[in-house]
Structures are given as structure tokens and as C-alpha cells.
Design a protein around this motif. Sequence first.
Motif, PDB file in Angstrom:
ATOM      1  N   SER A 113     -15.240  30.935 -43.942  1.00  0.00           N
ATOM      2  CA  SER A 113     -16.496  30.189 -43.820  1.00  0.00           C
ATOM      3  C   SER A 113     -16.888  29.636 -45.190  1.00  0.00           C
ATOM      4  O   SER A 113     -17.012  30.391 -46.159  1.00  0.00           O
ATOM      5  CB  SER A 113     -17.607  31.108 -43.296  1.00  0.00           C
ATOM      6  OG  SER A 113     -18.834  30.423 -43.225  1.00  0.00           O
ATOM      7  N   PRO A 114     -17.074  28.307 -45.282  1.00  0.00           N
ATOM      8  CA  PRO A 114     -16.938  27.310 -44.230  1.00  0.00           C
ATOM      9  C   PRO A 114     -15.469  27.060 -43.877  1.00  0.00           C
ATOM     10  O   PRO A 114     -14.580  27.505 -44.591  1.00  0.00           O
ATOM     11  CB  PRO A 114     -17.571  26.067 -44.865  1.00  0.00           C
ATOM     12  CG  PRO A 114     -17.300  26.240 -46.331  1.00  0.00           C
ATOM     13  CD  PRO A 114     -17.451  27.702 -46.580  1.00  0.00           C
ATOM     14  N   THR A 121      -9.529  27.339 -39.555  1.00  0.00           N
ATOM     15  CA  THR A 121     -10.007  28.596 -40.145  1.00  0.00           C
ATOM     16  C   THR A 121      -8.818  29.492 -40.515  1.00  0.00           C
ATOM     17  O   THR A 121      -8.920  30.709 -40.462  1.00  0.00           O
ATOM     18  CB  THR A 121     -10.955  29.324 -39.182  1.00  0.00           C
ATOM     19  OG1 THR A 121     -10.280  29.520 -37.924  1.00  0.00           O
ATOM     20  CG2 THR A 121     -12.231  28.536 -38.972  1.00  0.00           C
TER      21      THR A 121
END
Length: 407
Positions: A113-114, A121
Motif C-alpha cells: 500500500s499504495p 500489489t
Amino acid sequence: TQASGHGAVTQPPPRNAIDGSVYPWNGNVPDEVPFEFWCASADTHSHDPRKVSGVNGQACFWFNNGCDISCEECDGSTGQVIHPRFIFNGTGTPPSWGGEGIYPDPKQTTPVSPPRRDGSTRLSICPHPKHNATVCTRELRTMNVDAACGSKEDVTYFAPWRYPGAAPVINSCGTAGGVYQWQGPAPAGGDYAPTKNAKLGDLGSELPKAPSSTVWLAGSEVEVAWSHKAWHGGGYQYRLCPADSPLTEDCFQKYPVPFADHTSRLRWGGVGVAKICEGGSYKDCVVPFNATEVGGDAVIPKGSTWRRVPIPRAPWAWSETGASFEPVCKESAACVNYHGPKFSGPGCDHNESSCSTGAFPCECSGWGVGDLFRLEIVDKLRIPSDLPSGEWVLGWRWDCEESTQVW
């Protein structure tokens, strides 16, 4: 052999301490040391009762940001985007540094994150990793040490320390703020206060020479030290490069400097302090300990030696980093027994810099802002007996595990 240190080294004096002679670093160290842009460090000659000064200027803000072992180059910006969460489902209170009862939070869908620039991710910065981790045993790791190597729980698998020396750098001596010259400030300390000497994005290798007046003899044992401003885990190595050569990573990798023995020291009070700490008091004294090392084919340069950073995370940081390792000094009950909920620890209130007033209860385990600046990590190196005489630049490289950053 004449050596000039650079990086967040404190002994010998580093060339990237270039701002130590200008305001505000040439004045008194604030009672509450701000994160930006102070690199206060131990100083034997300081009149400050904490035995610290600003002589190192902004030396700890010269680094490389957004670098991991998956890529051939750094991105300059994503130094801290992996934020795992852990829960404790044991009885009583969480262990201070161990992992019994501590598990990854099943409610966390991703620790990234981000998201990456492409929206993913994934754990690695690059989609097609260049390297796999070589540092896998729990004894060599510094956070989340109970995660099986390469498992989905092993969220730092691509961090620089997981294959020491393999992560790329923007510049072998760091850049001001850790970013490229065309970038603006980045998160996770990726900034630099402009002065007459340097500005954001400047290359450390292009700083003017700063002869340290340090003379080392080939074949001799010499003492070096560095300071630890904020906790990032990982490990480090010292190297040399001829002063008349381009200060590139290739050059430094040709001349790794071996450690003289298998011991190291923590030091409070600055250069020259040698008294052994006693009774849980850490003022003008040292704590010797056996260093944890890795070498052979697990590191770059192959056959050289790296050392694990001997500072574990603070006891209350278990929810951010999982299991760590025991400190080498005896911590106070106020340190050992605090397990949260304050992110910055007891006594730090909402202003994290207030840790630097002495309210921070830990001496050789740390977490964030201003809590370890009195402490130095001291090693003895053995200068190779066949090293040609002349001027050399001492390089120090710290490959982090908690972040994708290289100092």
C-alpha cells in the motif's frame, strides 16, 4: 592509505556530512530532534549532555530509494510500500522480540500500500524478478523471521538484505533525498533540505573530496562506526575504491574490506570510549558482542562478508514487523514490557521527536524517529596487506529489509 568515509558513517568523518558546518547543524542539537533534516550523532567533544552534535549534517539523507533485488535499477520513490500487519492470539502479552503467538493478520488482503505504478500489489518492484532471496534462515533475517522463505507470508522476500549487494543503486554514494535528479520529494524520508552545498537529487559520488586525515596502513586493523537513525533492519558491509577512480558500484565491489574478527560493539559517547557498560547504564561505554555474518555465494561480491544489523525492532513493533531477534544489550523493564498501543512507544506522546529527549526507554532496540541517535555500531576492519598505497574512499553500504532502500 588515506580514507574518506561516506554514507551514514560517523568514523571516519563522511564526505556527505558536508552540511555539518552550516546552520542549523553547526549549532546546538534541538532538545527534540526533528526527523527532517537532522542526523545527530555521537560526538566525544560535544558539550551537549547527550554527547551528540550535528557535525554529520544531513549525512543520513544520502541514500537510494525504491531499490530491491527484483530490478536492475531503482525507481527512486517506492522505498516503503510494504506494510504487513500481525496479530497476537496467544495468552498474556506478546513476546518482546520473539514470535510465539504472533501471526500475519488474516484480514489483511495485501501488505502492499499504495499499489505499484501499474496497479498491482505484487511484493517485487519489477514484474519479472531478476534475483531470488539468498538470505532465508531466521538467524540472518531481521523482521518476520518465522515466515517460511518464499512463502506468501514472506513479504520482504525481495528486500535488499535478502540478497546482500544484489539490489541496484541510483548512486554508489547515495543521492540527496534518495531520489533521481528529475524527481521531487518521495515518501519515507525521501527529501533533503537545500543548502549552499547540495540539493535534492544531487549525487553523492560527485560531492567534493573531504579528506578525513585518516591514515591506514595496509595489513592493519582499523576502527569504523556508523549511526542508526531509524530502524530498517537488514545488514551492511564496508568497501574501498581508489579516490582517483569513478566512485561506482563496480569499483567498490572490487575492494570489499574484511572484518578483522567476529566481534562488534555498540558504543555510547563517541570515538575513544572503551569502558564496558555495567548495571544497565549506557553512558560513555561499550557493549561487545559476537556479530552475525553472511558470506560465500549468498552475497555480492561473492566470497565477501556482510553483517546483520545488531539492532532489533522495538518490543511494541511486533504488530508491524512480526518476530525479530533479541537485543545484544540488557534493556530496561520499561522497554521490555511495553507492547503498545502507541505506535512510537511509551514517553513519546504524539510528537515522535520527543523520543530524543530521553523519554524513549530502549537503548539498543529501536523503531522510528530520534530514538537511536546516541548509539554507534562499531567494527574493526582488516585492510588488505596487498592494497596499493594512495588515497582511497571508504564506502559503507546498508541493505535494508524493512524497506526497499540502500544507504
